[in-house]
Scaffold this motif. Structure first.
Motif, PDB file in Angstrom:
ATOM      1  N   UNK A 152       0.841  -1.207   0.000  1.00 45.57           N
ATOM      2  CA  UNK A 152       0.000   0.000   0.000  1.00 45.57           C
ATOM      3  C   UNK A 152       0.872   1.250   0.000  1.00 45.57           C
ATOM      4  N   UNK A 153       1.911   1.227   0.807  1.00 44.54           N
ATOM      5  CA  UNK A 153       2.808   2.371   0.916  1.00 44.54           C
ATOM      6  C   UNK A 153       3.566   2.632  -0.388  1.00 44.54           C
ATOM      7  N   UNK A 154       4.004   1.582  -1.054  1.00 41.34           N
ATOM      8  CA  UNK A 154       4.712   1.735  -2.327  1.00 41.34           C
ATOM      9  C   UNK A 154       3.802   2.341  -3.386  1.00 41.34           C
ATOM     10  N   UNK A 155       2.553   1.902  -3.414  1.00 39.19           N
ATOM     11  CA  UNK A 155       1.589   2.475  -4.353  1.00 39.19           C
ATOM     12  C   UNK A 155       1.421   3.977  -4.100  1.00 39.19           C
ATOM     13  N   UNK A 156       1.259   4.349  -2.838  1.00 39.61           N
ATOM     14  CA  UNK A 156       1.124   5.763  -2.490  1.00 39.61           C
ATOM     15  C   UNK A 156       2.385   6.554  -2.786  1.00 39.61           C
ATOM     16  N   UNK A 157       3.553   5.958  -2.535  1.00 41.26           N
ATOM     17  CA  UNK A 157       4.828   6.621  -2.795  1.00 41.26           C
ATOM     18  C   UNK A 157       4.988   6.910  -4.277  1.00 41.26           C
ATOM     19  N   UNK A 158       4.640   5.943  -5.110  1.00 39.65           N
ATOM     20  CA  UNK A 158       4.755   6.135  -6.560  1.00 39.65           C
ATOM     21  C   UNK A 158       3.818   7.241  -7.024  1.00 39.65           C
ATOM     22  N   UNK A 159       2.592   7.260  -6.499  1.00 42.64           N
ATOM     23  CA  UNK A 159       1.661   8.325  -6.876  1.00 42.64           C
ATOM     24  C   UNK A 159       2.130   9.693  -6.382  1.00 42.64           C
ATOM     25  N   UNK A 160       2.667   9.753  -5.176  1.00 37.71           N
ATOM     26  CA  UNK A 160       3.091  11.031  -4.606  1.00 37.71           C
ATOM     27  C   UNK A 160       4.317  11.610  -5.291  1.00 37.71           C
ATOM     28  N   UNK A 161       5.308  10.773  -5.499  1.00 32.47           N
ATOM     29  CA  UNK A 161       6.602  11.268  -5.938  1.00 32.47           C
ATOM     30  C   UNK A 161       6.902  10.982  -7.410  1.00 32.47           C
TER      31      UNK A 161
END
Length: 140
Positions: free
Chosen positions: A89-98
């Motif tokens: 979940x965190x990797x998905x959010x990280x990719x979207x954010x950055x």
């Protein structure tokens, strides 16, 4: 040039340690302690580098709410004790954010003398061109 404050220097160190702990946590089969420490260090380092107010405004922009919820929700899931699910979940959010910073980071890394040779290999270069956009391509 611009001046770098002591707080920003500490923040860069915290971000570096956070990424190192995250890498070790993944390398050691998703050790939840290392992943939790890495997440906390990364977020606190980011707040030291760009400031707490700008960090909050970065994460809580209207068009980034889904990405921020995924990233921070993944951190909470890791802290609750489910490291594999939380990291996904965190990797998905990280990719979207950055993802907006990724082309700039790739182009900067392509200018580093030691990495330039590796990043210009045919297979790696093709992947990086699709991510960062090829500067030699002409768009119509």
């Amino acid at each position: 040039m611009f001046e770098v404050s002591d707080t920003q220097k500490i923040g860069v160190g915290l971000v570096g340690f956070g990424i190192s702990f995250l890498f070790l946590g993944v390398l050691l089969l998703f050790d939840k302690g290392l992943l939790a420490i890495g997440n906390i260090l990364f977020i606190s380092g980011l707040a030291c580098v760009i400031g707490p107010k700008r960090t909050l405004s970065f994460f809580f922009q209207r068009h980034k709410i889904k990405a921020s919820a995924s990233f921070l929700g993944g951190i909470i899931v890791v802290l609750m004790g489910w490291p594999i699910v939380g990291m996904i979940i965190e990797t998905y959010g990280f990719i979207l954010l950055f993802s907006g910073f990724l082309p700039v980071a790739i182009n900067v890394l392509r200018k580093v003398p030691g990495l330039k040779i590796i990043l210009n290999l045919p297979g790696i270069s093709r992947i990086l061109d699709s991510i960062a956009g090829d500067p030699n391509r002409t768009t119509v």
